[in-house]
Design a protein around this motif. Structure first.
Motif, PDB file in Angstrom:
ATOM      1  N   THR A   1       0.647  -1.203  -0.038  1.00  0.00           N
ATOM      2  CA  THR A   1       0.104  -0.234   0.016  1.00  0.00           C
ATOM      3  C   THR A   1       0.827   1.206  -0.064  1.00  0.00           C
ATOM      4  OG1 THR A   1      -1.647  -1.161   1.136  1.00  0.00           O
ATOM      5  CG2 THR A   1      -1.782   1.317   1.209  1.00  0.00           C
ATOM      6  N   ALA A   2       1.982   1.227   0.660  1.00  0.00           N
ATOM      7  CA  ALA A   2       2.973   2.475   0.737  1.00  0.00           C
ATOM      8  C   ALA A   2       3.474   2.725  -0.293  1.00  0.00           C
ATOM      9  CB  ALA A   2       3.806   2.095   2.021  1.00  0.00           C
ATOM     10  N   PHE A   3       4.047   1.552  -1.070  1.00  0.00           N
ATOM     11  CA  PHE A   3       4.617   1.609  -2.340  1.00  0.00           C
ATOM     12  C   PHE A   3       3.789   2.017  -3.500  1.00  0.00           C
ATOM     13  CE2 PHE A   3       7.372  -1.448  -0.314  1.00  0.00           C
ATOM     14  CZ  PHE A   3       8.850  -1.084  -0.506  1.00  0.00           C
ATOM     15  N   LYS A   4       2.397   1.698  -3.363  1.00  0.00           N
ATOM     16  CA  LYS A   4       1.554   2.041  -4.567  1.00  0.00           C
ATOM     17  C   LYS A   4       1.284   3.560  -4.140  1.00  0.00           C
ATOM     18  CE  LYS A   4      -0.854  -2.208  -4.866  1.00  0.00           C
ATOM     19  NZ  LYS A   4      -2.202  -2.843  -4.760  1.00  0.00           N
ATOM     20  N   ASP A   5       1.171   3.826  -3.047  1.00  0.00           N
ATOM     21  CA  ASP A   5       0.784   5.265  -2.672  1.00  0.00           C
ATOM     22  C   ASP A   5       1.894   6.199  -3.337  1.00  0.00           C
ATOM     23  OD1 ASP A   5      -1.356   4.947  -1.701  1.00  0.00           O
ATOM     24  OD2 ASP A   5      -0.963   5.064   0.396  1.00  0.00           O
ATOM     25  N   MET A   6       3.285   6.046  -2.878  1.00  0.00           N
ATOM     26  CA  MET A   6       4.487   6.721  -3.299  1.00  0.00           C
ATOM     27  C   MET A   6       4.546   6.581  -4.891  1.00  0.00           C
ATOM     28  SD  MET A   6       6.950   8.718  -2.827  1.00  0.00           S
ATOM     29  CE  MET A   6       6.678   8.996  -1.060  1.00  0.00           C
ATOM     30  N   ALA A   7       4.420   5.458  -5.354  1.00  0.00           N
ATOM     31  CA  ALA A   7       4.481   5.388  -7.037  1.00  0.00           C
ATOM     32  C   ALA A   7       3.428   6.404  -7.657  1.00  0.00           C
ATOM     33  CB  ALA A   7       4.072   3.867  -7.467  1.00  0.00           C
ATOM     34  N   GLY A   8       2.139   6.347  -7.076  1.00  0.00           N
ATOM     35  CA  GLY A   8       1.381   7.611  -7.596  1.00  0.00           C
ATOM     36  C   GLY A   8       1.899   8.638  -7.411  1.00  0.00           C
ATOM     37  N   THR A   9       2.347   9.190  -6.371  1.00  0.00           N
ATOM     38  CA  THR A   9       3.167  10.385  -6.334  1.00  0.00           C
ATOM     39  C   THR A   9       4.082  10.663  -7.075  1.00  0.00           C
ATOM     40  OG1 THR A   9       2.342  10.257  -3.881  1.00  0.00           O
ATOM     41  CG2 THR A   9       4.203  11.984  -4.388  1.00  0.00           C
ATOM     42  N   LEU A  10       5.200   9.706  -7.240  1.00  0.00           N
ATOM     43  CA  LEU A  10       6.260   9.916  -8.022  1.00  0.00           C
ATOM     44  C   LEU A  10       5.683  10.092  -9.610  1.00  0.00           C
ATOM     45  CD1 LEU A  10       8.690   7.403  -6.653  1.00  0.00           C
ATOM     46  CD2 LEU A  10       8.640   9.953  -6.742  1.00  0.00           C
ATOM     47  N   ARG A  11       4.724   9.354 -10.139  1.00  0.00           N
ATOM     48  CA  ARG A  11       4.079   9.253 -11.467  1.00  0.00           C
ATOM     49  C   ARG A  11       3.558  10.619 -11.578  1.00  0.00           C
ATOM     50  NH1 ARG A  11       1.981   3.255 -10.870  1.00  0.00           N
ATOM     51  NH2 ARG A  11       3.703   2.170 -11.235  1.00  0.00           N
ATOM     52  N   ALA A  12       2.819  11.280 -10.806  1.00  0.00           N
ATOM     53  CA  ALA A  12       2.229  12.362 -11.017  1.00  0.00           C
ATOM     54  C   ALA A  12       3.193  13.602 -11.217  1.00  0.00           C
ATOM     55  CB  ALA A  12       1.021  12.750  -9.737  1.00  0.00           C
ATOM     56  N   ALA A  13       4.439  13.268 -10.429  1.00  0.00           N
ATOM     57  CA  ALA A  13       5.412  14.562 -10.698  1.00  0.00           C
ATOM     58  C   ALA A  13       6.172  14.240 -11.794  1.00  0.00           C
ATOM     59  CB  ALA A  13       6.176  14.413  -9.530  1.00  0.00           C
ATOM     60  N   GLY A  14       5.916  13.193 -12.709  1.00  0.00           N
ATOM     61  CA  GLY A  14       6.540  12.883 -13.858  1.00  0.00           C
ATOM     62  C   GLY A  14       7.819  11.934 -13.740  1.00  0.00           C
ATOM     63  N   ALA A  15       7.992  11.614 -12.626  1.00  0.00           N
ATOM     64  CA  ALA A  15       9.102  10.344 -12.335  1.00  0.00           C
ATOM     65  C   ALA A  15       8.678   9.123 -12.950  1.00  0.00           C
ATOM     66  CB  ALA A  15       9.475  10.598 -11.048  1.00  0.00           C
ATOM     67  N   LEU A  16       9.673   8.353 -13.271  1.00  0.00           N
ATOM     68  CA  LEU A  16       9.806   7.018 -13.650  1.00  0.00           C
ATOM     69  C   LEU A  16      10.381   6.270 -12.407  1.00  0.00           C
ATOM     70  CD1 LEU A  16      11.710   6.808 -16.994  1.00  0.00           C
ATOM     71  CD2 LEU A  16       9.333   7.052 -16.726  1.00  0.00           C
ATOM     72  N   GLU A  17       9.811   5.383 -11.993  1.00  0.00           N
ATOM     73  CA  GLU A  17       9.892   4.796 -10.893  1.00  0.00           C
ATOM     74  C   GLU A  17       9.635   3.107 -11.097  1.00  0.00           C
ATOM     75  OE1 GLU A  17       6.928   2.704  -9.309  1.00  0.00           O
ATOM     76  OE2 GLU A  17       5.789   3.535 -10.971  1.00  0.00           O
ATOM     77  N   HIS A  18      10.063   2.428 -10.096  1.00  0.00           N
ATOM     78  CA  HIS A  18      10.191   0.801 -10.162  1.00  0.00           C
ATOM     79  C   HIS A  18       9.905   0.479  -8.648  1.00  0.00           C
ATOM     80  CE1 HIS A  18      10.660  -3.406 -11.233  1.00  0.00           C
ATOM     81  NE2 HIS A  18      11.424  -3.329 -10.094  1.00  0.00           N
ATOM     82  N   GLN A  19       8.818  -0.494  -8.485  1.00  0.00           N
ATOM     83  CA  GLN A  19       8.331  -0.902  -7.413  1.00  0.00           C
ATOM     84  C   GLN A  19       8.430  -2.451  -7.243  1.00  0.00           C
ATOM     85  OE1 GLN A  19       4.587  -0.233  -5.934  1.00  0.00           O
ATOM     86  NE2 GLN A  19       3.933   0.301  -8.121  1.00  0.00           N
ATOM     87  N   PRO A  20       8.655  -3.102  -6.115  1.00  0.00           N
ATOM     88  CA  PRO A  20       8.954  -4.481  -6.007  1.00  0.00           C
ATOM     89  C   PRO A  20       7.671  -5.438  -6.466  1.00  0.00           C
ATOM     90  CG  PRO A  20       9.488  -3.363  -4.081  1.00  0.00           C
ATOM     91  CD  PRO A  20       8.988  -2.455  -4.725  1.00  0.00           C
TER      92      PRO A  20
END
Length: 51
Positions: A14-33
């Protein structure tokens, strides 16, 4: 992206998904487990440090 997983409900996804959404909204590329977990299954997954 990294963060604690062991000992958290649902491996803290849940925490990873929340942060991924925040990063994507800011235009960042991210990778989560969780992106990889369904491919290998957590029952057989072992962290690299366990080798």
């Amino acid at each position: 992206m990294s963060g604690p997983m062991t000992g958290f409900a649902d491996f803290n996804f849940t925490a990873f998904k929340d942060m991924a959404g925040t990063l994507r909204a800011a235009g960042a590329l991210e990778h989560q487990p969780e992106d990889e977990a369904p491919k290998v299954g957590f029952a057989d997954w072992k962290p690299a440090r366990a080798k």
